[in-house]
Design an enzyme around this catalytic site. Structure first.
Site, PDB file in Angstrom:
ATOM      1  N   MET A  51     -11.909  32.170  26.554  1.00  0.00           N
ATOM      2  CA  MET A  51     -11.825  32.920  25.374  1.00  0.00           C
ATOM      3  C   MET A  51     -12.664  32.293  24.290  1.00  0.00           C
ATOM      4  SD  MET A  51      -8.193  31.754  23.496  1.00  0.00           S
ATOM      5  CE  MET A  51      -7.845  30.192  23.295  1.00  0.00           C
ATOM      6  N   HIS A 129     -13.500  37.627  31.414  1.00  0.00           N
ATOM      7  CA  HIS A 129     -12.945  36.458  31.144  1.00  0.00           C
ATOM      8  C   HIS A 129     -11.339  36.496  30.763  1.00  0.00           C
ATOM      9  CE1 HIS A 129     -11.675  37.612  26.774  1.00  0.00           C
ATOM     10  NE2 HIS A 129     -12.888  38.530  26.933  1.00  0.00           N
ATOM     11  N   CYS A 130     -10.496  35.610  30.326  1.00  0.00           N
ATOM     12  CA  CYS A 130      -9.212  35.574  29.867  1.00  0.00           C
ATOM     13  C   CYS A 130      -9.096  34.505  28.877  1.00  0.00           C
ATOM     14  CB  CYS A 130      -8.055  35.462  31.016  1.00  0.00           C
ATOM     15  SG  CYS A 130      -8.371  34.229  32.232  1.00  0.00           S
ATOM     16  N   ALA A 131      -8.048  34.156  28.875  1.00  0.00           N
ATOM     17  CA  ALA A 131      -7.918  32.808  27.792  1.00  0.00           C
ATOM     18  C   ALA A 131      -8.507  31.441  28.401  1.00  0.00           C
ATOM     19  CB  ALA A 131      -6.267  32.397  27.738  1.00  0.00           C
ATOM     20  N   SER A 137      -8.633  36.240  35.020  1.00  0.00           N
ATOM     21  CA  SER A 137     -10.109  36.705  35.346  1.00  0.00           C
ATOM     22  C   SER A 137     -10.610  36.188  36.558  1.00  0.00           C
ATOM     23  CB  SER A 137     -11.008  36.350  34.115  1.00  0.00           C
ATOM     24  OG  SER A 137     -11.046  34.888  34.096  1.00  0.00           O
TER      25      SER A 137
END
Length: 189
Positions: A51, A129-131, A137
């Site tokens: 993120m 992406h993710c966190a 992801s």
């Protein structure tokens, strides 16, 4: 030999491909480097990250990112949207939770298609992406390599791990094993 074919045993008999179990996958995921950057190119023009990088519009512009796939769409830390990236970046959001009980498999094919279409566009680069960039992801990137490049799950993990540490949760690993079994059955028909 392609990664999806069965291997030949010493007696000339073909040994059918067998998907790995959770423990084998976790052992493989624990090997090698145990850290990653905010963003890593894990496949040509395919970047996997977190993120922090998703909020760095200038950094994404410097990388030449034209497409974003947010695997934590709408979550508190990853609220990305078309508005945030403007008209120069195409955006696709997957509202996934990083929980073993979450059904990520329903997003394997649509996300893989989005990644494939992006990478089929001349000059395009995609940021997934993710966190943290290691579970949600990563699961979607692994599914993409399996669906569009005929990688087995183990081979897809090894390919991504050449560039980035990943660790999808156990629920996602089970769903990827199911995808692996399905794809292997289809390739043998």
């Amino acid at each position: 030999m392609d990664s999806h074919e069965s291997s030949e045993g010493g007696n000339g008999l073909f040994i059918p491909y067998e998907s790995p179990n959770i423990e084998q996958l976790e052992d493989l995921l624990h090997e090698g480097q145990l850290s990653c950057n905010h963003v890593d190119e894990v496949w040509p023009n395919l970047f996997l990250g977190d993120m922090y990088m998703s909020h760095d519009r200038y950094g994404l512009w410097r990388l030449g990112i034209t497409h974003v796939l947010n695997a934590a769409h709408g979550k508190m830390c990853c609220k990305g949207s078309d508005d945030f990236y403007g008209t120069t970046v195409k955006y696709y959001g997957v509202p996934a939770n990083d929980l073993p009980t979450f059904d990520m498999s329903v997003f394997f094919y649509p996300s893989s298609e989005y990644i494939h279409q992006a990478l089929s566009t001349a000059g395009a680069k995609i940021f997934v992406h993710c966190a943290v960039g290691v579970s949600r992801s990563a699961a979607l990137v692994l599914a993409y390599l399996m669906i569009y490049h005929n990688y087995t799950l183990m081979d897809a993990i090894l390919k991504v791990k050449e560039k980035r540490w990943i660790f999808p949760n156990r629920g996602f690993l089970r769903q990827l094993i199911s995808l692996d079994c399905k794809l292997q059955r289809e390739s043998q028909d």
